[in-house]
Design a protein around this motif. Sequence first.
Motif, PDB file in Angstrom:
ATOM      1  N   SER A 154      19.384 -22.790  14.225  1.00 47.36           N
ATOM      2  CA  SER A 154      18.624 -23.272  13.068  1.00 47.36           C
ATOM      3  C   SER A 154      17.118 -23.161  13.296  1.00 47.36           C
ATOM      4  N   ALA A 155      16.574 -24.043  14.138  1.00 45.75           N
ATOM      5  CA  ALA A 155      15.112 -24.089  14.311  1.00 45.75           C
ATOM      6  C   ALA A 155      14.558 -22.776  14.859  1.00 45.75           C
ATOM      7  N   LEU A 156      15.195 -22.233  15.898  1.00 44.97           N
ATOM      8  CA  LEU A 156      14.674 -20.996  16.495  1.00 44.97           C
ATOM      9  C   LEU A 156      14.734 -19.836  15.515  1.00 44.97           C
ATOM     10  N   GLN A 157      15.852 -19.679  14.825  1.00 43.20           N
ATOM     11  CA  GLN A 157      15.971 -18.567  13.883  1.00 43.20           C
ATOM     12  C   GLN A 157      14.986 -18.706  12.718  1.00 43.20           C
ATOM     13  N   ASP A 158      14.776 -19.937  12.249  1.00 43.87           N
ATOM     14  CA  ASP A 158      13.784 -20.149  11.183  1.00 43.87           C
ATOM     15  C   ASP A 158      12.385 -19.779  11.652  1.00 43.87           C
ATOM     16  N   GLN A 159      12.045 -20.157  12.877  1.00 40.55           N
ATOM     17  CA  GLN A 159      10.719 -19.817  13.417  1.00 40.55           C
ATOM     18  C   GLN A 159      10.548 -18.303  13.523  1.00 40.55           C
ATOM     19  N   ILE A 160      11.587 -17.606  13.947  1.00 42.34           N
ATOM     20  CA  ILE A 160      11.495 -16.148  14.080  1.00 42.34           C
ATOM     21  C   ILE A 160      11.324 -15.494  12.708  1.00 42.34           C
ATOM     22  N   ILE A 161      12.034 -16.000  11.707  1.00 40.11           N
ATOM     23  CA  ILE A 161      11.896 -15.454  10.351  1.00 40.11           C
ATOM     24  C   ILE A 161      10.469 -15.623   9.847  1.00 40.11           C
ATOM     25  N   TRP A 162       9.907 -16.828  10.011  1.00 41.04           N
ATOM     26  CA  TRP A 162       8.527 -17.054   9.572  1.00 41.04           C
ATOM     27  C   TRP A 162       7.533 -16.200  10.371  1.00 41.04           C
ATOM     28  N   LEU A 163       7.803 -15.983  11.651  1.00 41.25           N
ATOM     29  CA  LEU A 163       6.931 -15.115  12.451  1.00 41.25           C
ATOM     30  C   LEU A 163       6.950 -13.686  11.913  1.00 41.25           C
ATOM     31  N   ARG A 164       8.132 -13.189  11.579  1.00 41.31           N
ATOM     32  CA  ARG A 164       8.217 -11.814  11.046  1.00 41.31           C
ATOM     33  C   ARG A 164       7.497 -11.715   9.701  1.00 41.31           C
ATOM     34  N   ARG A 165       7.634 -12.716   8.863  1.00 42.84           N
ATOM     35  CA  ARG A 165       6.941 -12.682   7.573  1.00 42.84           C
ATOM     36  C   ARG A 165       5.423 -12.726   7.767  1.00 42.84           C
ATOM     37  N   LEU A 166       4.986 -13.510   8.744  1.00 49.81           N
ATOM     38  CA  LEU A 166       3.544 -13.582   9.013  1.00 49.81           C
ATOM     39  C   LEU A 166       3.034 -12.257   9.546  1.00 49.81           C
ATOM     40  N   GLU A 167       3.779 -11.623  10.458  1.00 51.46           N
ATOM     41  CA  GLU A 167       3.357 -10.319  10.987  1.00 51.46           C
ATOM     42  C   GLU A 167       3.302  -9.283   9.873  1.00 51.46           C
ATOM     43  N   THR A 168       4.280  -9.316   8.966  1.00 54.15           N
ATOM     44  CA  THR A 168       4.275  -8.381   7.840  1.00 54.15           C
ATOM     45  C   THR A 168       3.069  -8.611   6.934  1.00 54.15           C
ATOM     46  N   ALA A 169       2.748  -9.884   6.658  1.00 53.51           N
ATOM     47  CA  ALA A 169       1.595 -10.188   5.799  1.00 53.51           C
ATOM     48  C   ALA A 169       0.295  -9.726   6.439  1.00 53.51           C
ATOM     49  N   ILE A 170       0.151  -9.882   7.760  1.00 52.69           N
ATOM     50  CA  ILE A 170      -1.080  -9.465   8.437  1.00 52.69           C
ATOM     51  C   ILE A 170      -1.252  -7.952   8.348  1.00 52.69           C
ATOM     52  N   VAL A 171      -0.134  -7.201   8.434  1.00 48.87           N
ATOM     53  CA  VAL A 171      -0.215  -5.741   8.426  1.00 48.87           C
ATOM     54  C   VAL A 171      -0.362  -5.198   7.004  1.00 48.87           C
ATOM     55  N   ASP A 172       0.345  -5.788   6.044  1.00 53.55           N
ATOM     56  CA  ASP A 172       0.416  -5.193   4.707  1.00 53.55           C
ATOM     57  C   ASP A 172      -0.752  -5.570   3.797  1.00 53.55           C
ATOM     58  N   TYR A 173      -1.403  -6.698   4.019  1.00 56.00           N
ATOM     59  CA  TYR A 173      -2.443  -7.158   3.096  1.00 56.00           C
ATOM     60  C   TYR A 173      -3.826  -7.048   3.735  1.00 56.00           C
ATOM     61  N   GLU A 174      -4.760  -6.654   2.900  1.00 57.49           N
ATOM     62  CA  GLU A 174      -6.143  -6.602   3.356  1.00 57.49           C
ATOM     63  C   GLU A 174      -6.748  -8.001   3.294  1.00 57.49           C
ATOM     64  N   MET A 175      -7.501  -8.356   4.317  1.00 59.67           N
ATOM     65  CA  MET A 175      -8.122  -9.688   4.376  1.00 59.67           C
ATOM     66  C   MET A 175      -9.363  -9.605   5.238  1.00 59.67           C
ATOM     67  N   ASN A 176     -10.232 -10.590   5.038  1.00 65.02           N
ATOM     68  CA  ASN A 176     -11.464 -10.594   5.816  1.00 65.02           C
ATOM     69  C   ASN A 176     -11.189 -11.004   7.260  1.00 65.02           C
ATOM     70  N   ALA A 177     -12.166 -10.746   8.114  1.00 64.67           N
ATOM     71  CA  ALA A 177     -11.980 -10.969   9.555  1.00 64.67           C
ATOM     72  C   ALA A 177     -11.700 -12.427   9.911  1.00 64.67           C
ATOM     73  N   PRO A 178     -12.434 -13.427   9.342  1.00 65.14           N
ATOM     74  CA  PRO A 178     -12.131 -14.827   9.714  1.00 65.14           C
ATOM     75  C   PRO A 178     -10.700 -15.239   9.358  1.00 65.14           C
ATOM     76  N   LEU A 179     -10.238 -14.823   8.154  1.00 67.90           N
ATOM     77  CA  LEU A 179      -8.878 -15.182   7.754  1.00 67.90           C
ATOM     78  C   LEU A 179      -7.851 -14.500   8.647  1.00 67.90           C
ATOM     79  N   LYS A 180      -8.110 -13.218   8.975  1.00 67.55           N
ATOM     80  CA  LYS A 180      -7.177 -12.510   9.841  1.00 67.55           C
ATOM     81  C   LYS A 180      -7.128 -13.148  11.226  1.00 67.55           C
ATOM     82  N   GLY A 181      -8.293 -13.568  11.727  1.00 67.35           N
ATOM     83  CA  GLY A 181      -8.318 -14.232  13.026  1.00 67.35           C
ATOM     84  C   GLY A 181      -7.553 -15.545  13.013  1.00 67.35           C
ATOM     85  N   GLU A 182      -7.702 -16.300  11.918  1.00 64.83           N
ATOM     86  CA  GLU A 182      -6.970 -17.561  11.799  1.00 64.83           C
ATOM     87  C   GLU A 182      -5.457 -17.323  11.776  1.00 64.83           C
ATOM     88  N   LEU A 183      -5.015 -16.299  11.042  1.00 65.54           N
ATOM     89  CA  LEU A 183      -3.596 -15.981  10.992  1.00 65.54           C
ATOM     90  C   LEU A 183      -3.085 -15.510  12.354  1.00 65.54           C
TER      91      LEU A 183
END
Length: 512
Positions: free
Chosen positions: A313-342
Motif C-alpha cells: 500500500s504505502a510503498l506502492q503509492d509513494q512509487i506511483i507519486w514519484l513516477r508522476r512527479l518525474e513525468t511532470a518535471i520532464v514533460d512541462y516547462e517551468m522556471n528554475a526555482p519551481l523546478k528546483g523545488e520539485l
Amino acid sequence: MSSLFKLTLITHTLAFSPFIILYSLPRLVGFHLISVEAATAFLLVLPIAYMYMLMTRRIFDVNFVLSRLSYHASIAIVPSALMALLGIWIVRSEVSSGLGAARMFLIFYLVLVVLLFAKESLDRRLRRGGSGMNIGGSFERFSHNIARVMKRADLERALEQEIQKSIRVPALQFLDWDASMDEVPIEVLNPQERREIAESLRRKEDLLVPGSLTILHRGACIVMGRKGDQAYLLWLDDKADHTRYNPDERNWLGTLANYSSIVSENLYLVEGLIGSLEAEMKKHGDTPGWVLRLVFNLSENERRRLASDLHDSALQDQIIWLRRLETAIVDYEMNAPLKGELEQIKEGLLDVIHQIRETCNELRPPLLMEMGLKQSLEQLFAEAQMRANYTVDFQAEGIDGVLDDEQTLAIYRITQELLRNAAKHANASRVEITLFADEESLRYHYRDNGVGMNEADAADSFSHMGMAGMKERVRSFDGIFEWHSEPGAGMETEITIPLRSRPDSLYEEVVQ
C-alpha cells in the motif's frame, strides 16, 4: 397495516369474490361462470379463518404470503399468455398427428427453458427475502462483525444486533440449558411457559446440535454450541405481529446459527487453551519455553503482515507519486526555482521510499530462509556498517542447515538487537561476532568495544536495551543467555542453544 387486519381482509375477499366476480357480475349480462351453490361454498372460508384466529395465538406471515403471491403472479403472466395463444393455435390448426404433437412438445419445452432463464434473472431482482429483508447483505454484515469477536459477549452482541435489524423480535435471551432443568430461565415468560419450553427441549434433545434451529410452541431456539450435556442457546420470542417464522426467515436464522456455532466452538477452544496455559504456568512457576515461542511466533506473524501491508500500500503509492512527479518535471516547462523545488520534493520522496523499504526489511528479513543464516547475517552486517560507525568482524563455522526456521529467525533477531545496541547505546567502533555449531548446540559469541555499563545498574536499562527480549528468546529454546559488561570495557554476550530441543505436544497443537 397489521397482520391481523390483512388476514381478515384476505379472508373476506376470498369468501365474497367468487360470488361477485364469477356469478353476480356475469349475471348482469345474461350468463354466469359458476353456479350459485359453488359460489356460496366459498363462504365457508369465514368460519374456518375465525376458528383459526381463535384457537391459535399465532397466525401465518401474511406479508410473506402476499409477497410470494405477487411474485408468482408476475412470473405466471407471460407463460400463461403464451400457452393460451398456443392452445388457440392448436385448436384452430386441428393438429392431431404424432408429428404435430412432437412439434408442440418441442415448442412448449423451448418456451419453458427460456422462461426459466428469465425467472432466474427476475429472482435476483425481485426477491429480496420473505419479509423484504436483504438476506445477502445481512450475511455479509454479520460475517464482518463476527470477524472481530474475541469473547462470548461480543458474539452475543453481534448476533442480537443482526436479528433486531432484520426481524421484529420483542424479546430474546441467551441461556445455558441441560435436560436436568425443570424450567428454562427466560425472564419474559411465566412459570408455566418456562416449564412447557423445558419439556419441549427435553423431547427434542437429540435435535439440539450446534448450528440448528428449533421451533417451539412459543418462539424458537438457536443452538449456538454444546459442551457436554449443556447446550448454549439463544431463545427468540414470537415476532411482534404474532406471526410464525416464514421459510425464508427460518433459513436465514439457520444460517446465522451455523455461523454462530462455528465462532462459539472456536471460543470454547480458546478458553480451553487459556486454561491449559494457566495450568502450565502454575505447574512450572514461570512462563514455559513453548509459550514464549508461541508469543514470538505471533509477533513475527504480525511483523510479516505489517511489512506486507506497507509494501503493498504505502510503498506502492509513494512509487506511483514519484513516477508522476518525474513525468511532470520532464514533460512541462517551468522556471528554475519551481523546478528546483520539485527536485527537492522528488529527493524527499526517494528518501521516504528508502525508509519504507528499510522498515519492511527490518520487519520481514528478505530471503532469510532461502539464503541461509550465514549469508543473511553477512548482508545484515554490510547494511549496518553503511549506517553506523563500527566495523563487524564475523566468523561462522558449521551453522548452515543445523537450525530450524524458528531458531534461525531468533538468532537473526538477536543479532539485529545487538547491532542496534552497539550503534545507539554502546557507541562501539568494533563488533566481533562468532558462531559455531557442534553436534549438540549452537554457540553464539558477541563482543564490542563500546562504553559498557555497570551490571549492578543494568536493571533500569535492561528492558530499554532489548536485553530482556533476547534472553526470553534464548530461554524459549531451552538455551542459556549470559552477558558481561564493565564501564569502558564494552559488552560481551555468550549464547548457547541446544540443537535437539524437546518438542512440546501442546505447542505443536496450538501452532497447527
